[in-house]
Design an enzyme around this catalytic site. Structure first.
Site, mmCIF file in Angstrom:
data_model
loop_
_atom_site.group_PDB
_atom_site.id
_atom_site.type_symbol
_atom_site.label_atom_id
_atom_site.label_comp_id
_atom_site.label_asym_id
_atom_site.label_seq_id
_atom_site.Cartn_x
_atom_site.Cartn_y
_atom_site.Cartn_z
ATOM 1 C CG MET A 54 -3.180 -4.491 2.324
ATOM 2 S SD MET A 54 -2.941 -2.987 3.156
ATOM 3 C CE MET A 54 -4.101 -1.858 2.896
ATOM 4 C CD GLU B 22 -3.554 -6.344 8.684
ATOM 5 O OE1 GLU B 22 -4.326 -5.321 8.234
ATOM 6 O OE2 GLU B 22 -2.571 -6.545 8.988
HETATM 7 N N1 BES Z 1 -1.539 -1.746 6.628
HETATM 8 C C1 BES Z 1 -0.605 -2.615 7.143
HETATM 9 C C2 BES Z 1 0.089 -3.412 5.983
HETATM 10 C C3 BES Z 1 0.961 -2.390 4.998
HETATM 11 C C4 BES Z 1 2.087 -2.017 5.437
HETATM 12 C C5 BES Z 1 0.659 -1.964 3.795
HETATM 13 C C6 BES Z 1 3.131 -1.137 4.819
HETATM 14 C C7 BES Z 1 1.586 -1.372 3.010
HETATM 15 C C8 BES Z 1 2.757 -0.864 3.480
HETATM 16 C C9 BES Z 1 -1.092 -3.766 7.733
HETATM 17 O O1 BES Z 1 -2.248 -3.321 8.512
HETATM 18 C C10 BES Z 1 -0.209 -3.993 9.048
HETATM 19 O O2 BES Z 1 0.161 -3.286 9.567
HETATM 20 N N2 BES Z 1 0.527 -5.303 8.840
HETATM 21 C C11 BES Z 1 1.378 -5.540 9.867
HETATM 22 C C12 BES Z 1 1.323 -6.581 10.733
HETATM 23 C C13 BES Z 1 0.408 -6.132 11.944
HETATM 24 C C14 BES Z 1 0.149 -7.208 12.788
HETATM 25 C C15 BES Z 1 1.263 -5.133 12.563
HETATM 26 C C16 BES Z 1 2.644 -6.315 8.800
HETATM 27 O O3 BES Z 1 2.407 -6.391 7.594
HETATM 28 O O4 BES Z 1 3.701 -6.344 9.001
HETATM 29 ZN ZN ZN Z 2 -2.036 -2.074 10.221
#
Ligand code: BES
Ligand code: ZN
Length: 850
Positions: free
Chosen positions: A256, A291
């Site tokens: 996150m 991130e």
């Molecule tokens: N903003 C998201 C994390 C998130 C996802 C928070 C759903 C709350 C609900 C973060 O930037 C993200 O996208 N993380 C991905 C990994 C990324 C490399 C695609 C994840 O957590 O899988």
């Molecule tokens: Zn993301």
């Protein structure tokens, strides 16, 4: 979940906030069961608002007291928050609330993981911390004071005063509440530093538990590479004095992007050669980059509302894909991304959970962090870039950042930046955001008198709520080869924007062989009548690495489909062509390993379903195994030579070149073991000095039923390493023969180390079960029952992870009547459970809807 469901949120209902926030001050008095949160929020009427109703979100909060401009008030507590009569002028609202982090098993809001406090606020978790307008279009600077005896106290922004039992943090950049973060724990730092392009020094820290300090070096290097890359490629500089990353063991997602304080699932950041595989290293590098890149695409410029999620996620995935391509190999990365898109996003688009990249409504926003929003969202950015060119893309991004820095914006704002920067009209292109479903592009060819004509026809099948589709703008990259294998027309992008269109190529001396959708230039399914000879020709001669790989993949799929549907045998012609490909020393070993990857069982099931038949997962599995056997048989010499000559010597490095050799030798090992038994794998297991080699050998042994002893040794060696034990749990289920998969998973749930409340551990077992297609869909229905039992067990504790994992069932309508009956019964059993979470009930409801 109907149109009238009061819990449904609609994009069309958006209204601007009644009040804006100028500043937030928070004090946390941390205690496991009774944390006090004191807030002081400076509100101001929003001149652009349509009403003056004052509403603050709040969930599971015990309100102790509230004040407006220093005078005590008694807010009205209503469903989901509070209201009160607020002044029609700027005022300060103060509240004191009490929360219980220790009993927060949902891992949203403020919770505890191994004695450490941490937060997860995206998308709507801040309302579990205090009363606040918890919506991304309310942005404010935050000042935070943490009071606790724990040694490390962190929040967003730059550090302020600190001392015995307290620390203060200030984040000058206005941000939405979903980017708030707090961490408190007994942590140690792996530190580094970075000097930005304008010469500012930034302190970098990766905070972990003491036992993990030896797994930080790679993540730190990845962070520095990401910071450099965003400066060099996008001109984007970091904007605080510190950048902190914290690793936590209990986390629903991967990581996150909280401002200045990223929080990572420990599996997405911790790595050492002994405990992490090449794939883990690559994933960690990509997630850290992702991130970090959000600092500009998401944080400095954020989303107006959650319907615009792809604005930050699709763009940031696109950016992390570009980064990985630059760090490693563009060709290999493009193939990996296409494989993921087809396996997961096409699967979603073809089933009951299909939705547009910008959905029109949701019940629980957590259910819309999907492969469609992320991966198709990233494809849309890639298409835009292809359509306006690299230079136009650069200008558009500069304009977007310049115009919208500090704002919460929409897809319309994003597209307008492209239109204004490049002069291109994107009104038809915008359909990519609103129309669900994967377009099919049908190809027809004509050749007469030196003129070659390609006729392309597009068609998108209906998806839930969208029976009729309109043509979208599809950039199709095309190249033409001469029959002798030379390229006569190098790659050019034709734009298909009508239902059907023809494109002519003149001045050719012989009928060319087309190479269409080069580089996978659009997220579509290409329907092309192609002979095996043509595919073999393209596999040998195509200059476009993606289509060269694709030709081999098409050959494999055709062969497998014929084996499954017509009972034919493995095709020697295909196997020989494959053998020439993998033996070609001019090709990157990583690419050759991709050539060896056969289409997955789920992808084949979808392909069979599209021919109008119910797929039989057992038959698919057997055909795939038979083809693997035949490849091992016929290419034994080549595979042995590859295995022997491509071994990596010297100390382990996770860099692409060595990782590519390992993926090739391990693909060879896996095939060779089918015909030659486990000796080679046992030797590799014994000699392994890194996790990639060790786990690959173990997996090979388990798949041929020879891994007993190594499995035990592995457990003894790694029982103290949670991340490695996740692999141990998952691999046994993944490598199970179909008829044993559910029983293996069930036995593992009785293992003392099966800590099912930890999402990584839960996913290790049940993610592997649903990924073992023939095992999950075993005719007895045991896989379905086991998964449903455990989803029902997890749902009251952790709805978010439960809801995600219901997707294992999303393809249920493809299957035969017996399987459908079994799955429907499990879905209905879940749906009718008393007290089911909103998250899970939305997912099951959509899957059961007609
Ligand atoms: N903003 C998201 C994390 C998130 C996802 C928070 C759903 C709350 C609900 C973060 O930037 C993200 O996208 N993380 C991905 C990994 C990324 C490399 C695609 C994840 O957590 O899988
Ligand atoms: Zn993301």
């Amino acid at each position: 979940m109907t149109q009238h469901d009061p819990r449904t949120v609609y994009l069309r209902d958006y209204t601007p906030p009644a009040y804006l926030v100028d500043e937030v001050r928070l004090t946390f008095r941390l205690a496991p069961h009774a944390t006090r949160v004191l807030s002081e929020i400076r509100f101001r009427p929003n001149p652009d608002a349509t009403g003056r109703d004052f509403f603050l979100h709040g969930e599971g909060l015990k309100l102790i007291s509230a004040h407006i401009n220093g005078a005590q008030v008694t807010p009205e507590l209503i469903e989901g928050g509070l209201t009160l009569d607020a002044p029609d002028a700027p005022f300060t609202f103060e509240a004191e609330v009490e929360i219980d982090p220790e009993n927060n098993t949902a891992l949203e809001g403020l919770y505890r993981s191994n004695g450490m406090y941490c937060t997860q606020c995206e998308a709507e978790g801040f309302r579990k911390i205090t009363f606040y307008p918890d919506r991304p279009d309310v942005m404010a600077p935050f000042h935070v004071r943490i009071e606790s005896d724990l040694p490390v106290l962190l929040s967003n922004g730059n550090p302020g005063a600190s001392g015995e039992g307290f620390a203060e943090w200030s984040d000058p950049w206005p941000k939405p509440a979903y980017l708030f973060a707090l961490v408190a724990g007994d942590l140690v730092a792996h530190s580094g530093s970075f000097t930005t392009m304008s010469g500012r020094d930034v302190a970098l820290n990766l905070w972990v538990r003491k036992a993990d300090i030896d797994k930080c070096a790679f993540g730190m290097e990845a962070l520095k590479k990401s910071m450099t890359w965003d400066e060099e490629v996008y001109g984007r500089e970091y904007d605080l004095d510190v950048f902190n990353i914290v690793a936590v063991d209990d986390f629903n997602m991967g990581a996150m992007e909280n401002k200045g304080l990223n929080i990572f699932n420990s599996s997405a950041v911790l790595a050492s050669p002994a405990t992490a595989t090449d794939a883990d290293f690559e994933r960690i590098e990509a997630i850290i980059a992702h991130e970090y890149f959000h600092n500009w695409t998401g944080n400095r410029v954020t989303c107006r509302d959650w319907f615009q999620l792809c604005l930050k996620e699709g763009l940031t995935v696109f950016r992390d894909q570009q980064f990985t391509g630059d760090m490693r190999s563009h060709a290999v990365k493009r193939i990996d991304d296409a494989m993921l898109l087809r396996a997961a996003q096409f699967r979603e688009d073809n089933g009951p959970l299909a939705h547009p990249v910008r959905p029109e409504s949701f019940v629980e926003i957590n259910n819309f962090y999907t492969v469609t929003v992320y991966e198709k969202g990233a494809e849309i950015v890639g298409m835009l870039r292809r359509l306006v060119g690299d230079e136009g893309y650069g200008k558009a991004l500069d304009l977007y950042f310049e115009r919208h820095d500090g704002q919460a914006v929409t897809i319309e704002d994003w597209l307008r930046a492209f239109e204004d920067a490049t002069g291109r009209d994107l009104s038809q292109f915008a359909r990519w955001y609103s129309q669900a479903g994967t377009p099919r592009v049908h190809v027809a060819e004509d050749w007469s008198e030196g003129r070659y004509t390609l006729t392309l026809r597009q068609e998108t099948p209906p998806t839930p709520g969208q029976p009729d589709k309109q043509p979208v703008v599809i950039p199709v990259a095309v190249g033409l080869l001469n029959p002798n294998g030379d390229e006569v027309v190098p790659t050019q992008v034709v734009e298909l924007n009508e239902a059907e269109q023809s494109f002519a190529f003149d001045g050719l001396s012989a009928r060319p062989v087309p190479s269409i959708l080069r580089g996978f230039s659009a997220p579509v399914i290409l329907r092309q009548e192609q002979s095996d000879e043509t595919r073999t020709f393209l596999l040998a001669h195509d200059t476009d690495p993606f289509n060269k790989w694709e030709a081999g993949r098409d050959l494999a799929r055709t062969n497998l489909m014929a084996m499954i549907q017509d009972g034919t045998g493995p095709d020697a012609g295909y196997i020989d062509a494959l053998g020439r490909g993998i033996a070609d020393e001019s090709l990157d070993p990583a690419f050759r390993a991709q050539l060896l990857a056969l289409p997955g069982e789920d992808e084949l099931a979808q392909a069979i379903f599209e021919t109008g038949h119910a797929p039989d997962p057992t038959a698919i599995h057997e055909a795939r195994e038979a083809l693997r056997h035949a490849i091992a048989d016929r290419l034994g010499d080549v595979l042995t030579r590859l295995y022997d000559t491509h071994q990596v010597t010297g100390p382990y490095s996770p860099e692409a070149a060595d990782a590519g050799r390992r993926s090739l030798t391990n693909a060879a090992l896996s095939l060779l073991s089918l015909t030659q038994g486990g000796d080679r794998a046992r030797a590799q297991y014994r000699a392994a000095d890194n996790m990639t080699q060790q786990i690959a050998a173990l997996g090979v042994l388990l798949r041929i039923g020879e891994g007993e002893a190594e499995l035990k040794a592995f457990e003894d060696q790694w029982s103290h390493e949670r991340l490695v034990m996740n692999k141990w749990f998952g691999l046994q289920v993944a490598a199970s023969a179909p008829r044993d998969a559910a029983a293996t998973a069930e036995a593992l749930t009785a293992h003392p180390a099966f800590d099912w409340k930890n999402p990584n551990r839960f996913r290790a077992v049940f993610g592997a079960l649903s990924g073992n297609a023939a095992g999950f869909h075993a005719p007895s229905g045991a896989g379905y029952r086991l998964l449903a039992d455990w989803l029902l067990k997890l749902d009251p504790l952790n709805p978010q992870t439960t809801a995600r994992m219901t997707q294992a069932f999303s393809t249920w309508k493809r299957y035969d009547a017996d399987r459908k009956t079994l799955i429907r019964a499990e879905l209905e059993r879940i749906a009718s459970t008393e007290g089911l979470s909103r998250d899970t009930s939305e997912m099951i409801g959509r899957m059961l809807a007609d």
